[in-house]
Scaffold this active site. Structure first.
Site, PDB file in Angstrom:
ATOM      1  N   TYR A   1       0.813  -1.223   0.000  1.00 54.33           N
ATOM      2  CA  TYR A   1       0.000   0.000   0.000  1.00 54.33           C
ATOM      3  C   TYR A   1       0.845   1.272   0.000  1.00 54.33           C
ATOM      4  O   TYR A   1       2.045   1.235   0.193  1.00 54.33           O
ATOM      5  CB  TYR A   1      -1.049   0.000   1.099  1.00 54.33           C
ATOM      6  CG  TYR A   1      -0.675  -0.066   2.552  1.00 54.33           C
ATOM      7  CD1 TYR A   1       0.592   0.158   3.042  1.00 54.33           C
ATOM      8  CD2 TYR A   1      -1.683  -0.348   3.488  1.00 54.33           C
ATOM      9  CE1 TYR A   1       0.866   0.110   4.391  1.00 54.33           C
ATOM     10  CE2 TYR A   1      -1.422  -0.403   4.843  1.00 54.33           C
ATOM     11  CZ  TYR A   1      -0.151  -0.173   5.291  1.00 54.33           C
ATOM     12  OH  TYR A   1       0.107  -0.226   6.639  1.00 54.33           O
ATOM     13  N   GLU A   2       0.172   2.370  -0.271  1.00 54.34           N
ATOM     14  CA  GLU A   2       0.801   3.678  -0.516  1.00 54.34           C
ATOM     15  C   GLU A   2       1.761   3.641  -1.708  1.00 54.34           C
ATOM     16  O   GLU A   2       2.744   4.374  -1.759  1.00 54.34           O
ATOM     17  CB  GLU A   2       1.539   4.186   0.733  1.00 54.34           C
ATOM     18  CG  GLU A   2       0.724   4.173   2.005  1.00 54.34           C
ATOM     19  CD  GLU A   2      -0.572   4.956   1.902  1.00 54.34           C
ATOM     20  OE1 GLU A   2      -0.714   5.772   0.977  1.00 54.34           O
ATOM     21  OE2 GLU A   2      -1.457   4.744   2.740  1.00 54.34           O
TER      22      GLU A   2
END
Length: 598
Positions: free
Chosen positions: A439-440
């Site tokens: 994620y990110e």
């Protein structure tokens, strides 16, 4: 058995000693925060993490979050812990005092974040997302929005999220479909579906403020047509009182591999009232204020797991009796020796140890640059710090989380069969940390960002702060007579030259064929990260040598710093030469196989 005690002495070393000469310190904005005060904050944070959050880590994983008739419930104990967390002022640590923050350096905040992530990674997601949302709102929100929402967000009374991903649009935000239409009262009506929304709904805060990416009707195609909107779960009246429910709903919880105590939701926005944040069609730019902060924080999540995995594995290795020492029988009265006597177990423990020490040092250096980029009054320092931040953000995010996953695996291996059993507690580290590589922005995307954007930007200027620091250290130690320091200096010099060669290769090949740079990207990021860690270790060892020579009463601590540096130098840093060989191999073997043949 999950074991964690905040490594306060090493944190103080990184905070006060290691980078005192980097030019990013002595910021007027932090004059009132003495070293003693910062140390006191760290000590209190350690108590909070160890006593309040660590006991909830396993139970939170077992229970997970629950979705009941549209309402998300966090695991037992989380709500009480969150109330205690906010009452202690931890949610407001590094925010602007104008809006109720305490104004402490982000450098200190990142060390506190590390403690939260080591003790309870799931819990850390709730205040972490809110902190990122406050920074985006502080930077891009109107004065009216700041006054209305920031005080309660910063105090932790309200939570915050970032809503980007859609079922068909993950990292490619240019194809998102969520729509926003202007209303007659100056607000907007937001409609669409978002998935994988961390803390999208929870029972910890009385309101949740979503920052949502959406398109206006006249938006140009692609990422240039994205705007950002503030969409509260509950509308707020003129007196800042909670009002009617807005059209923002959690539709379900994702059933995840790890971080089960953190609510990850599919969100539906049905004609939800929202407010434009920043300029129309400039939402991605505004969101990246939050995204870049979150990428650094995700790197710290990786570091937090490294430390927890290392401490848990070390505790087990000191207690588990298995086999005899190859050098003799240190404990002849015992049926076997603790497994910490075995070289391969030492290899695993030392690898985890140097990952933790190195990432902590590099994380602090990067956070110091973050503080300087925001608060320095010297234009040259501000520019240099901003350049360094641009370079290091993808490296910190990707390298720390890759090493976090490696460390979690090594902890399981140290435990042997018991590590694979849920009762040990260490398999949770592997499950929890795995998402941090995704994620990110996946770590592959971080590598592409590094070679595709950060290297060529401003004629390669982003590289200068790192390369200059390494060159200066090598020059400063060029006449070093202490054999260990001299040997490490020579090794870093060779690795640095390999990185320079790789940089030239990637930039030259990438200018002719972008696929060449893309094929080399992950190897190049790993190289750059390892060389940066090598710089931190050589600098640590040189400082430690001087402290010991001066007759310090903490000689054991500094001797251990030198041993860690030697291990990194001998066993980890040589990986850069394999990375260089892979980069020189080019894209051909990677791209040659026809897609149909896979």
């Amino acid at each position: 058995m999950q074991v964690y005690k905040a490594p306060l002495r090493d944190m103080r070393f990184a905070l006060h000693e290691l980078f005192a000469d980097d030019g990013y310190g002595n910021l007027a904005a932090f004059d009132e925060f003495t070293p003693d005060l910062l140390d006191a904050v760290l000590e209190e944070a350690a108590k909070m993490a160890q006593d309040l959050l660590l006991p909830l880590n396993i139970s939170g994983d077992v229970e997970g979050c629950q979705f009941d008739n549209g309402v998300v419930r966090t695991p037992a104990g989380f709500k009480h812990a969150y109330e205690q967390f906010c009452q202690g002022g931890w949610a407001a640590l590094a925010n602007d005092p104008q809006w109720g923050g305490q104004g402490l350096p982000e450098t200190l905040n990142k060390l506190v974040e590390e403690m939260l992530c080591s003790a309870n990674l799931s819990f850390s997601a709730y205040p972490g997302l809110t902190h990122g949302a406050t920074l985006a709102l502080e930077t891009h929100g109107s004065d009216e929005l700041k006054a209305k929402y920031l005080p309660n967000l910063i105090s932790g009374k309200w939570g915050g999220t970032m809503c980007l991903t859609e079922p068909h649009a993950g990292s490619d935000l240019g194809i998102l479909r969520t729509q926003a239409k202007a209303d007659s009262d100056g607000t907007y009506r937001v409609s669409g579906t978002k998935i994988f929304i961390s803390a999208g709904d929870q029972d910890l805060t009385e309101n949740i403020i979503h920052l949502v990416l959406a398109r206006l009707p006249d938006a140009p195609p692609g990422v240039k047509g994205i705007s950002m909107f503030l969409v509260p779960k509950y509308l707020v009246d003129e007196e800042n009182r909670i009002g009617a429910r807005n059209g923002a709903f959690a539709m379900r919880l994702e059933h995840k591999m790890g971080m089960r105590g953190a609510a990850t939701c599919e969100m539906r926005f049905d004609d939800a009232r929202g407010w434009l944040v920043g300029e129309a069609h400039r939402g991605l730019f505004a969101m990246f204020t939050m995204m870049n902060q979150e990428r650094l924080s995700v790197g710290i999540q990786g570091l937090g797991i490294i430390e927890a995995a290392y401490q848990s594995a070390t505790a087990y290795a000191k207690e588990r009796l298995q086999g005899r020492s190859l050098s003799g029988t240190p404990q002849p009265g015992q049926p076997a020796e603790p497994i910490i006597v075995h070289p391969d177990v030492r290899r695993m423990l030392m690898t985890m140890r140097v990952y933790a020490e190195g990432c902590r040092a590099l994380g602090v250096w990067t956070a110091r640059a973050l503080d300087a980029s925001e608060h320095s009054t010297d234009p040259e320092v501000k520019e240099r710090a901003t350049d360094f931040m641009a370079l290091m953000t993808p490296i910190v995010k990707a390298l720390f989380t890759d090493l976090g996953s490696e460390a979690a695996s090594l902890a399981i291996q140290t435990y042997g069969g018991h590590g694979y059993i849920v009762d040990s507690g260490v398999e949770q580290f592997a499950r929890d940390v795995r998402i941090t590589q995704i994620y990110e922005g996946t770590n592959g995307i971080q590598a592409l960002d590094l070679v595709g954007r950060k290297l060529p930007a401003n004629g390669g200027r982003n590289l200068r702060p790192l390369f200059h620091a390494i060159s200066c250290l090598l020059e400063d130690l060029s006449q070093e007579t202490e054999p260990q320091i001299g040997s490490m200096r020579d090794s870093l010099s060779e690795a640095f030259q390999a990185l320079r060669t790789a940089t030239d290769e990637v930039m030259r090949a990438g200018a002719q064929d972008p696929e060449e740079a893309a094929a080399a990207a992950s190897d190049y990021l790993r190289m750059a990260g390892l060389v940066a860690l090598g710089f931190c270790f050589l600098k640590s060892a040189a400082i430690a040598h001087k402290r010991i020579a001066s007759g310090t009463d903490e000689a054991d601590f500094y001797k251990a710093k030198i041993i860690s540096a030697r291990f990194f130098n001998d066993r980890i840093l040589p990986q850069v030469f394999a990375n260089l060989r892979a980069i020189k191999g080019g894209k051909q073997s990677t791209m040659a196989l026809d897609a149909a043949a896979f």
